[in-house]
Design an enzyme around this catalytic site. Structure first.
Site, PDB file in Angstrom:
ATOM      1  N   GLY A  34       0.878  -1.175   0.000  1.00 43.27           N
ATOM      2  CA  GLY A  34       0.000   0.000   0.000  1.00 43.27           C
ATOM      3  C   GLY A  34       0.912   1.222   0.000  1.00 43.27           C
ATOM      4  O   GLY A  34       1.882   1.279   0.757  1.00 43.27           O
ATOM      5  N   SER A  35       0.583   2.177  -0.848  1.00 40.69           N
ATOM      6  CA  SER A  35       1.504   3.287  -1.085  1.00 40.69           C
ATOM      7  C   SER A  35       1.936   4.011   0.201  1.00 40.69           C
ATOM      8  O   SER A  35       3.125   4.213   0.443  1.00 40.69           O
ATOM      9  CB  SER A  35       0.839   4.277  -2.050  1.00 40.69           C
ATOM     10  OG  SER A  35       1.669   5.376  -2.224  1.00 40.69           O
ATOM     11  N   TYR A 107      -8.322  -6.329  -5.725  1.00 34.06           N
ATOM     12  CA  TYR A 107      -9.557  -6.890  -5.153  1.00 34.06           C
ATOM     13  C   TYR A 107      -9.790  -6.082  -3.879  1.00 34.06           C
ATOM     14  O   TYR A 107      -9.458  -6.517  -2.779  1.00 34.06           O
ATOM     15  CB  TYR A 107      -9.397  -8.379  -4.844  1.00 34.06           C
ATOM     16  CG  TYR A 107      -9.344  -9.230  -6.098  1.00 34.06           C
ATOM     17  CD1 TYR A 107     -10.467  -9.951  -6.502  1.00 34.06           C
ATOM     18  CD2 TYR A 107      -8.203  -9.271  -6.894  1.00 34.06           C
ATOM     19  CE1 TYR A 107     -10.435 -10.714  -7.667  1.00 34.06           C
ATOM     20  CE2 TYR A 107      -8.163 -10.015  -8.057  1.00 34.06           C
ATOM     21  CZ  TYR A 107      -9.273 -10.727  -8.444  1.00 34.06           C
ATOM     22  OH  TYR A 107      -9.252 -11.479  -9.595  1.00 34.06           O
ATOM     23  N   ASN A 164       0.371   9.891  -7.578  1.00 31.80           N
ATOM     24  CA  ASN A 164      -0.004   8.476  -7.718  1.00 31.80           C
ATOM     25  C   ASN A 164      -1.363   8.252  -8.375  1.00 31.80           C
ATOM     26  O   ASN A 164      -2.236   7.587  -7.793  1.00 31.80           O
ATOM     27  CB  ASN A 164      -0.053   7.852  -6.315  1.00 31.80           C
ATOM     28  CG  ASN A 164       1.148   6.972  -6.040  1.00 31.80           C
ATOM     29  OD1 ASN A 164       1.854   6.567  -6.963  1.00 31.80           O
ATOM     30  ND2 ASN A 164       1.370   6.646  -4.775  1.00 31.80           N
ATOM     31  N   ARG A 166      -3.754   6.329 -10.238  1.00 36.10           N
ATOM     32  CA  ARG A 166      -3.953   4.969 -10.736  1.00 36.10           C
ATOM     33  C   ARG A 166      -5.234   4.975 -11.565  1.00 36.10           C
ATOM     34  O   ARG A 166      -6.337   4.983 -10.988  1.00 36.10           O
ATOM     35  CB  ARG A 166      -4.089   3.971  -9.578  1.00 36.10           C
ATOM     36  CG  ARG A 166      -2.900   3.914  -8.623  1.00 36.10           C
ATOM     37  CD  ARG A 166      -1.778   3.049  -9.199  1.00 36.10           C
ATOM     38  NE  ARG A 166      -0.701   2.856  -8.256  1.00 36.10           N
ATOM     39  CZ  ARG A 166       0.391   3.617  -8.175  1.00 36.10           C
ATOM     40  NH1 ARG A 166       0.543   4.657  -8.972  1.00 36.10           N
ATOM     41  NH2 ARG A 166       1.333   3.346  -7.292  1.00 36.10           N
ATOM     42  N   ALA A 228      12.778   4.785 -15.456  1.00 35.52           N
ATOM     43  CA  ALA A 228      14.082   4.196 -15.755  1.00 35.52           C
ATOM     44  C   ALA A 228      15.110   5.246 -16.193  1.00 35.52           C
ATOM     45  O   ALA A 228      16.301   4.951 -16.296  1.00 35.52           O
ATOM     46  CB  ALA A 228      13.924   3.145 -16.835  1.00 35.52           C
ATOM     47  N   GLY A 230      15.468   8.367 -14.585  1.00 34.32           N
ATOM     48  CA  GLY A 230      15.995   9.028 -13.393  1.00 34.32           C
ATOM     49  C   GLY A 230      14.945   9.924 -12.769  1.00 34.32           C
ATOM     50  O   GLY A 230      13.752   9.762 -13.027  1.00 34.32           O
ATOM     51  N   ASP A 257       7.193   4.896  -3.973  1.00 31.32           N
ATOM     52  CA  ASP A 257       6.940   5.173  -2.555  1.00 31.32           C
ATOM     53  C   ASP A 257       8.248   5.175  -1.771  1.00 31.32           C
ATOM     54  O   ASP A 257       8.428   5.973  -0.841  1.00 31.32           O
ATOM     55  CB  ASP A 257       6.018   4.099  -1.947  1.00 31.32           C
ATOM     56  CG  ASP A 257       4.739   3.928  -2.729  1.00 31.32           C
ATOM     57  OD1 ASP A 257       4.234   4.925  -3.270  1.00 31.32           O
ATOM     58  OD2 ASP A 257       4.247   2.783  -2.812  1.00 31.32           O
TER      59      ASP A 257
HETATM   60  O1  KDG Z   1       3.082   2.256  -5.159  1.00 28.71           O
HETATM   61  C1  KDG Z   1       2.828   0.909  -4.865  1.00 28.71           C
HETATM   62  C2  KDG Z   1       1.368   0.762  -4.661  1.00 28.71           C
HETATM   63  O2  KDG Z   1       0.730   1.032  -5.870  1.00 28.71           O
HETATM   64  C3  KDG Z   1       0.989  -0.621  -4.237  1.00 28.71           C
HETATM   65  O3  KDG Z   1       1.537  -0.956  -2.976  1.00 28.71           O
HETATM   66  C4  KDG Z   1      -0.495  -0.824  -4.187  1.00 28.71           C
HETATM   67  O4  KDG Z   1      -1.191   0.976  -2.831  1.00 28.71           O
HETATM   68  C5  KDG Z   1      -1.281   0.364  -3.862  1.00 28.71           C
HETATM   69  C6  KDG Z   1      -2.189   0.831  -4.875  1.00 28.71           C
HETATM   70  O5  KDG Z   1      -3.249   1.309  -4.482  1.00 28.71           O
HETATM   71  O6  KDG Z   1      -1.862   0.778  -6.048  1.00 28.71           O
END
Ligand code: KDG
Length: 310
Positions: A34-35, A107, A164, A166, A228, A230, A257
């Site tokens: 988890g981030s 999940y 982050n 997603r 990759a 930097g 993270d």
């Molecule tokens: O940065 C890593 C996280 O993406 C991983 O641990 C899972 O927290 C997470 C997520 O929600 O993607």
């Protein structure tokens, strides 16, 4: 008083032992991730106190998360055990369809972690922390978790944030943009982000231009990860680029993270941003070489040894 308070969702990670499509993977290795949990582990390893505010289920995985936090030196006393929902899990598919990259399969819908809410916040703890940290993941997982971040940011003396974004967790890029820009409004001491997220947030991706725009939004220091290639750090009056270390990739999950937590901890300790980014890049490089997001995050001494060896 604690140095750092983080808000997020701890997850159990089931990492494919073999690369390739998950449908053919037979063995999985269990990790705790988890981030924000990863971020906290990095902060604690770098010698600062860190409390994670989050929910887990009243189940074996929830107990594993709490035991793991304690074992890694992260304060788990503000964790909430939720009897109504389970601890979220995700699988990691490695090196497929793109070599050296991983795919995360969640999940977690309705998970205990996603039920984080403003009522879980210890306001005194938050007000007294040197910084409060969260990420775009926590903004995405539910309305109540998002409100918890906004409230904590309102109370905080200073904030750090990892964008982050997603895409699987958002209905649209517009929704992500609106929520993240709202979080930044409180003012951010250190922002960690990358070109993909910045394109969504600001419509630009050139690093110096990104820093200029983020600065207008109240960001003080920018850590700009280019994978990759930097990473850059920009601060008032300076910038620095650290080329990535050339390492074998087992699973890049968690590398960002590790970089964020290591950089923020060293920055709070007064380390020069260039040296903080070097150590943070070492942490990322060590994390991509293994399965599991945080077991290989180095102590400052180990990061030094890594840097000396390169
Ligand atoms: O940065 C890593 C996280 O993406 C991983 O641990 C899972 O927290 C997470 C997520 O929600 O993607």
């Amino acid at each position: 008083m604690t140095d750092v308070v983080a808000l997020g969702e701890p997850l159990v990670q089931l990492n494919a032992v073999t690369p390739g499509p998950l449908r053919y993977v037979v063995y999985f290795e269990r990790h705790i991730a988890g981030s924000e949990l990863n971020f906290c582990v990095a902060v604690a390893l770098n010698g600062l106190s860190c409390s994670l505010i989050a929910r887990v289920g009243d189940d074996e995985f929830g107990r594993a998360v709490i035991e793991y936090l304690r074992a890694r030196g992260v304060d788990a006393s503000h964790m909430v055990v939720d009897r109504e929902a389970q601890t979220g899990i995700y699988f990691v598919q490695r090196h497929y369809p793109v070599p050296n990259r991983s795919v995360l399969v969640y999940y977690r819908r309705g998970s205990a972690g996603s039920r984080l809410s403003p009522s879980d916040l210890d306001e005194q703890l938050i007000k007294s922390a040197r910084i409060v940290h969260s990420s775009g993941i926590t903004l995405a997982i539910s309305d109540s978790a998002r409100e918890a971040v906004y409230r904590a940011f309102e109370l905080a003396r200073a904030r750090t944030f990892d964008t982050n974004i997603r895409p699987k967790l958002w209905r649209s890029p517009d929704e992500a943009r609106e929520a993240v820009l709202k979080a930044l409004k409180a003012g951010v001491e250190v922002l960690v982000t990358d070109p993909d997220d910045t394109k969504i947030l600001l419509g630009v991706s050139e690093p110096a231009e990104a820093y200029r725009r983020y600065k207008e939004l109240g960001v003080n220091v920018l850590v700009y990860k280019e994978g990759a290639r930097g990473a850059y750090v920009f601060w008032e009056g300076g910038s620095y680029f650290r080329p990535a270390f050339n390492v074998r990739v087992e699973d890049p999950t968690g590398a960002g993270d590790a970089m964020a937590g290591t950089f923020v901890a060293l920055y709070l300790k007064g380390v020069d941003p260039r040296r903080a980014l070097d150590a943070a890049s070492a942490a990322s490089a060590l994390v991509v070489g293994v399965r599991g997001d945080n077991e290989s995050i180095p102590t400052p001494e180990d990061a030094e040894e890594f840097l000396r060896s390169i």
